[in-house]
Design a protein around this motif. Structure first.
Motif, PDB file in Angstrom:
ATOM      1  N   ALA A 161       0.622  -0.921  -0.009  1.00 25.84           N
ATOM      2  CA  ALA A 161       0.286  -0.257   0.608  1.00 25.84           C
ATOM      3  C   ALA A 161       0.402   1.184   0.007  1.00 25.84           C
ATOM      4  O   ALA A 161       0.967   2.069   0.773  1.00 25.84           O
ATOM      5  CB  ALA A 161      -1.210   0.045   1.451  1.00 25.84           C
ATOM      6  N   ARG A 162       1.937   1.335  -0.953  1.00 29.21           N
ATOM      7  CA  ARG A 162       3.027   2.383  -1.310  1.00 29.21           C
ATOM      8  C   ARG A 162       1.827   3.770  -1.010  1.00 29.21           C
ATOM      9  O   ARG A 162       2.540   5.092  -0.370  1.00 29.21           O
ATOM     10  CB  ARG A 162       3.378   2.235  -2.065  1.00 29.21           C
ATOM     11  CG  ARG A 162       4.222   0.944  -1.993  1.00 29.21           C
ATOM     12  CD  ARG A 162       5.093   0.844  -4.074  1.00 29.21           C
ATOM     13  NE  ARG A 162       5.543  -0.279  -3.356  1.00 29.21           N
ATOM     14  CZ  ARG A 162       6.371  -1.193  -4.437  1.00 29.21           C
ATOM     15  NH1 ARG A 162       6.239  -0.161  -6.038  1.00 29.21           N
ATOM     16  NH2 ARG A 162       7.279  -1.538  -4.280  1.00 29.21           N
ATOM     17  N   ASP A 163       0.622   3.850  -1.661  1.00 25.10           N
ATOM     18  CA  ASP A 163       0.630   5.770  -2.117  1.00 25.10           C
ATOM     19  C   ASP A 163      -0.522   5.818  -0.255  1.00 25.10           C
ATOM     20  O   ASP A 163      -0.165   7.204   0.522  1.00 25.10           O
ATOM     21  CB  ASP A 163      -0.867   5.993  -3.221  1.00 25.10           C
ATOM     22  CG  ASP A 163      -1.653   4.499  -2.475  1.00 25.10           C
ATOM     23  OD1 ASP A 163      -1.557   3.370  -2.614  1.00 25.10           O
ATOM     24  OD2 ASP A 163      -3.033   4.647  -3.082  1.00 25.10           O
ATOM     25  N   THR A 164      -1.077   5.011   0.393  1.00 24.50           N
ATOM     26  CA  THR A 164      -1.219   4.822   2.349  1.00 24.50           C
ATOM     27  C   THR A 164       0.002   5.293   2.844  1.00 24.50           C
ATOM     28  O   THR A 164      -0.071   6.256   3.665  1.00 24.50           O
ATOM     29  CB  THR A 164      -1.883   3.286   2.349  1.00 24.50           C
ATOM     30  OG1 THR A 164      -3.023   3.623   0.871  1.00 24.50           O
ATOM     31  CG2 THR A 164      -2.581   3.696   3.604  1.00 24.50           C
ATOM     32  N   PHE A 165       0.933   4.633   2.159  1.00 18.63           N
ATOM     33  CA  PHE A 165       2.143   5.070   3.134  1.00 18.63           C
ATOM     34  C   PHE A 165       2.504   6.757   3.172  1.00 18.63           C
ATOM     35  O   PHE A 165       3.000   7.296   3.993  1.00 18.63           O
ATOM     36  CB  PHE A 165       3.890   4.130   2.704  1.00 18.63           C
ATOM     37  CG  PHE A 165       4.098   2.804   3.279  1.00 18.63           C
ATOM     38  CD1 PHE A 165       3.148   2.414   4.003  1.00 18.63           C
ATOM     39  CD2 PHE A 165       3.764   1.633   2.263  1.00 18.63           C
ATOM     40  CE1 PHE A 165       2.397   1.022   4.378  1.00 18.63           C
ATOM     41  CE2 PHE A 165       4.099   0.551   2.594  1.00 18.63           C
ATOM     42  CZ  PHE A 165       3.408  -0.181   3.441  1.00 18.63           C
ATOM     43  N   GLU A 166       2.819   6.680   1.800  1.00 24.12           N
ATOM     44  CA  GLU A 166       2.355   8.650   1.517  1.00 24.12           C
ATOM     45  C   GLU A 166       1.633   9.181   2.575  1.00 24.12           C
ATOM     46  O   GLU A 166       2.267  10.419   2.467  1.00 24.12           O
ATOM     47  CB  GLU A 166       2.811   8.287   0.185  1.00 24.12           C
ATOM     48  CG  GLU A 166       4.043   7.758  -0.734  1.00 24.12           C
ATOM     49  CD  GLU A 166       3.678   7.917  -2.248  1.00 24.12           C
ATOM     50  OE1 GLU A 166       2.894   8.374  -3.263  1.00 24.12           O
ATOM     51  OE2 GLU A 166       4.644   7.500  -2.583  1.00 24.12           O
ATOM     52  N   MET A 167       0.981   8.605   2.468  1.00 21.90           N
ATOM     53  CA  MET A 167      -0.823   9.567   2.803  1.00 21.90           C
ATOM     54  C   MET A 167       0.003   9.652   4.404  1.00 21.90           C
ATOM     55  O   MET A 167       0.027  10.864   5.090  1.00 21.90           O
ATOM     56  CB  MET A 167      -1.642   8.903   2.369  1.00 21.90           C
ATOM     57  CG  MET A 167      -3.356   9.216   3.214  1.00 21.90           C
ATOM     58  SD  MET A 167      -3.048   9.151   4.687  1.00 21.90           S
ATOM     59  CE  MET A 167      -3.806   7.613   4.861  1.00 21.90           C
ATOM     60  N   LEU A 168       0.167   8.633   5.034  1.00 15.92           N
ATOM     61  CA  LEU A 168       0.256   8.696   6.342  1.00 15.92           C
ATOM     62  C   LEU A 168       1.626   9.576   6.850  1.00 15.92           C
ATOM     63  O   LEU A 168       1.029  10.433   7.939  1.00 15.92           O
ATOM     64  CB  LEU A 168       0.627   7.292   7.026  1.00 15.92           C
ATOM     65  CG  LEU A 168      -0.444   6.267   6.816  1.00 15.92           C
ATOM     66  CD1 LEU A 168      -0.045   4.952   6.677  1.00 15.92           C
ATOM     67  CD2 LEU A 168      -1.776   6.544   7.846  1.00 15.92           C
ATOM     68  N   LEU A 169       2.542   9.420   6.257  1.00  9.39           N
ATOM     69  CA  LEU A 169       4.121  10.502   6.325  1.00  9.39           C
ATOM     70  C   LEU A 169       3.675  11.787   6.127  1.00  9.39           C
ATOM     71  O   LEU A 169       3.617  12.350   6.804  1.00  9.39           O
ATOM     72  CB  LEU A 169       4.696   9.887   5.230  1.00  9.39           C
ATOM     73  CG  LEU A 169       5.971   9.992   6.006  1.00  9.39           C
ATOM     74  CD1 LEU A 169       6.306   9.838   6.733  1.00  9.39           C
ATOM     75  CD2 LEU A 169       7.394   9.964   4.373  1.00  9.39           C
ATOM     76  N   SER A 170       2.419  12.168   4.918  1.00 16.69           N
ATOM     77  CA  SER A 170       2.494  13.075   5.170  1.00 16.69           C
ATOM     78  C   SER A 170       1.188  13.958   6.275  1.00 16.69           C
ATOM     79  O   SER A 170       1.494  14.768   6.171  1.00 16.69           O
ATOM     80  CB  SER A 170       1.495  13.425   3.303  1.00 16.69           C
ATOM     81  OG  SER A 170       0.165  13.016   4.231  1.00 16.69           O
ATOM     82  N   ARG A 171       0.151  13.535   6.933  1.00 16.43           N
ATOM     83  CA  ARG A 171       0.189  13.766   8.343  1.00 16.43           C
ATOM     84  C   ARG A 171       0.866  13.333   9.218  1.00 16.43           C
ATOM     85  O   ARG A 171       0.230  13.518  10.254  1.00 16.43           O
ATOM     86  CB  ARG A 171      -1.062  12.519   8.177  1.00 16.43           C
ATOM     87  CG  ARG A 171      -2.338  13.169   7.059  1.00 16.43           C
ATOM     88  CD  ARG A 171      -2.661  13.733   7.542  1.00 16.43           C
ATOM     89  NE  ARG A 171      -3.492  14.488   6.114  1.00 16.43           N
ATOM     90  CZ  ARG A 171      -3.826  15.242   4.873  1.00 16.43           C
ATOM     91  NH1 ARG A 171      -1.771  16.048   4.856  1.00 16.43           N
ATOM     92  NH2 ARG A 171      -4.381  15.696   3.407  1.00 16.43           N
ATOM     93  N   GLY A 172       1.963  13.162   9.518  1.00 16.45           N
ATOM     94  CA  GLY A 172       2.470  12.875   9.715  1.00 16.45           C
ATOM     95  C   GLY A 172       2.879  11.740  11.322  1.00 16.45           C
ATOM     96  O   GLY A 172       3.670  11.728  12.571  1.00 16.45           O
TER      97      GLY A 172
END
Length: 505
Positions: free
Chosen positions: A243-254
């Motif tokens: 779930a690479r896009d979800t990893f990116e979203m979580l990282l962007s949300r701190g």
């Protein structure tokens, strides 16, 4: 009187009913209750291969005790579970049994439709990025033989097995030393678990992707699913290792994410009959399809076999366009002509380059795109004969072993896309492992690349309460870095469900 008997031995030609006679001698009475607790094959001495059992027996019939679960009163919390792999499914089932009605969301399709998409990809090279070997109901493990052996020693492992049995898994998984459900059976079990969740008041949504998370004062307040906002009390992130896009979203949300080391390499195929002869000797045909598990420290790094599939197939497992990924699977009968396993080498944070939390993801993607380009596109996979790989030369024809990968293959040296340290280590490992399993480095064995999704490249940090820095958010399973394989992922789902339920009892 109930007895548990260990180390009961049968030769391969003997019938299991002989165990009943042994029990009756021990009981000095007719045996009315009999249960196999464990069954494993001892093939260390090829001249005396034997089955070894542990059994439970009694002169009285044993009552079956129904499980009881505490229920909670209203209002129930709104719990959203993201991902319908083993972690998410088992979490949802356990929540139901605690009286909590979860919403289980899955970006892919239900398993019946997903299977059609996977078969279409194999036959035509038509990838659906949302429905493939990585994404869809059942998770990545649905198309990898359903192996349930695990190196963890969690007391929850037995509950995982019992739950699989409850939903239709073959009875032998309850006692075999190396249990497997088979990809064909696992699809039915997964569907039965989904039906249970829905029948008991839960909700399952397909084509539903987590796109954002909202919090207030460090506490979860809402999520967005396909961009649509919904309030939520608890959120379980059973998102899977791709779930690479979800990893990116979580990282962007701190959310706190760190790199995690994993392994990369190839799939290696041999004739199943050759593995049987090497493991069992001349009498291999009367025994179950042979497997193996090998480790080598002969090279610069450790190398090991992983996810061995007797009588199985190498399957296309990409989830992004323009990349080639391979995995292995077997059906319950394990009756295919070839055996295959991952042959992989540990890669480290130094290999990824840089300290970015998602550097491992970038490393995987680079390998997958290089393999795609090297094989000419159209999701053909690069292949090379073992003998040619060891001699550092190109392959031009297949021997007795033919690749099982579809939609197609192209002869490409593994050195064209694997890092040099990986290829050198694999070469040393093949020769070393050949001394442990005769024929492992046979010239006409087939290597297929690239095996890059052995485990998650990240860990989403959680505390002792299983929550992140945002209370109400629970990273869970293999994708978040807390398990490896079906059993440990399912157990982590059970663990998270229990933690959520404890907040409301």
């Amino acid at each position: 009187m109930k007895l548990v008997l260990h180390n009961l031995v049968l030769r391969p030609h003997e019938k299991e009913r002989a165990l009943l006679k042994i029990c009756e001698k021990k009981l000095h009475a007719p045996c009315k209750y009999f249960k196999i607790l464990k069954k494993s094959l001892d093939a260390r001495d090829k001249s005396a291969i034997r089955w070894v059992y542990s059994v439970e027996c009694s002169e009285r019939e044993e009552p079956i005790l129904a499980r009881e679960y505490r229920r909670i009163g209203k209002p129930r919390p709104k719990v959203i579970v993201v991902g319908a792999g083993p972690a998410g499914l088992f979490c949802a089932v356990r929540l139901i049994r605690h009286g909590i009605l979860p919403i289980l969301i899955e970006r892919g399709k239900r398993v019946e439709e997903r299977e059609a998409d996977v078969m279409r990809f194999r036959a035509e090279g038509a990838l659906d990025p949302a429905s493939n070997v990585q994404f869809g109901e059942g998770g990545a493990g649905t198309f990898s033989d359903g192996k349930l052996n695990t190196q963890t020693n969690s007391p929850l492992n037995r509950e995982v097995i019992e739950t699989f049995l409850e939903f239709g898994a073959p009875a032998e998984i309850g006692y075999f030393g190396k249990p497997h459900i088979g990809s064909d059976n696992l699809k039915k079990v997964v569907a039965a678990m989904r039906e249970y969740v829905v029948r008991n008041g839960g909700e399952v949504r397909f084509g539903a992707r987590l796109t954002d998370i909202e919090s207030k004062d460090g506490v979860l307040s809402a999520v967005k699913i396909n961009g649509v906002r919904e309030e939520a009390d608890e959120l379980v992130l059973a998102i899977g290792h791709s779930a690479r896009d979800t990893f990116e979203m979580l990282l962007s949300r701190g959310f706190p994410i760190e790199q995690k080391e994993f392994a990369v390499g190839v799939r290696v195929e041999h004739l199943q009959s050759a593995i049987g002869r090497a493991q069992y000797g001349a009498g291999y045909a009367a025994l179950p399809p042979a497997d193996y598990k090998l480790v080598s420290h002969a090279g610069e790094r450790a190398a090991f076999t992983f996810c061995m599939c007797p009588g199985g197939y190498v399957v296309p497992s990409a989830s992004e366009e323009g990349g080639v990924v391979v995995n292995g699977m077997s059906n319950f009968a394990r009756d295919g002509k070839n055996a295959n396993s991952a042959l992989v080498v540990q890669v480290t944070k130094e290999d990824f380059g840089g300290g970015h939390p998602l550097a491992g993801v970038a490393f995987q993607r680079k390998l997958e795109r290089a393999a795609f380009a090297a094989a000419g596109g159209n999701y053909c996979a690069p292949v090379q004969l073992v003998g040619d790989f060891l001699a550092n030369r190109e392959s031009y024809y297949f021997g007795e072993v033919k690749p099982t990968y579809e939609p197609g293959t192209a002869f490409v040296p593994m050195q064209a896309f694997l890092p040099p340290v990986v290829t050198r280590t694999l070469q040393a490992a093949l020769n070393d492992m050949n001394g442990k399993l005769v024929g492992f480095a046979a010239y006409d064995g087939v290597l297929t690349g690239v095996e890059s999704r052995t485990s998650s490249p990240v860990r989403i940090l959680r505390g002792d309460d299983l929550q992140t820095n945002v209370k109400g958010v629970y990273p869970c399973g293999e994708g978040c870095g807390y398990s490896g394989g079906i059993t440990s992922s399912a157990a982590d789902g059970l663990r998270v469900a229990a933690a959520i339920a404890a907040k409301y009892f």
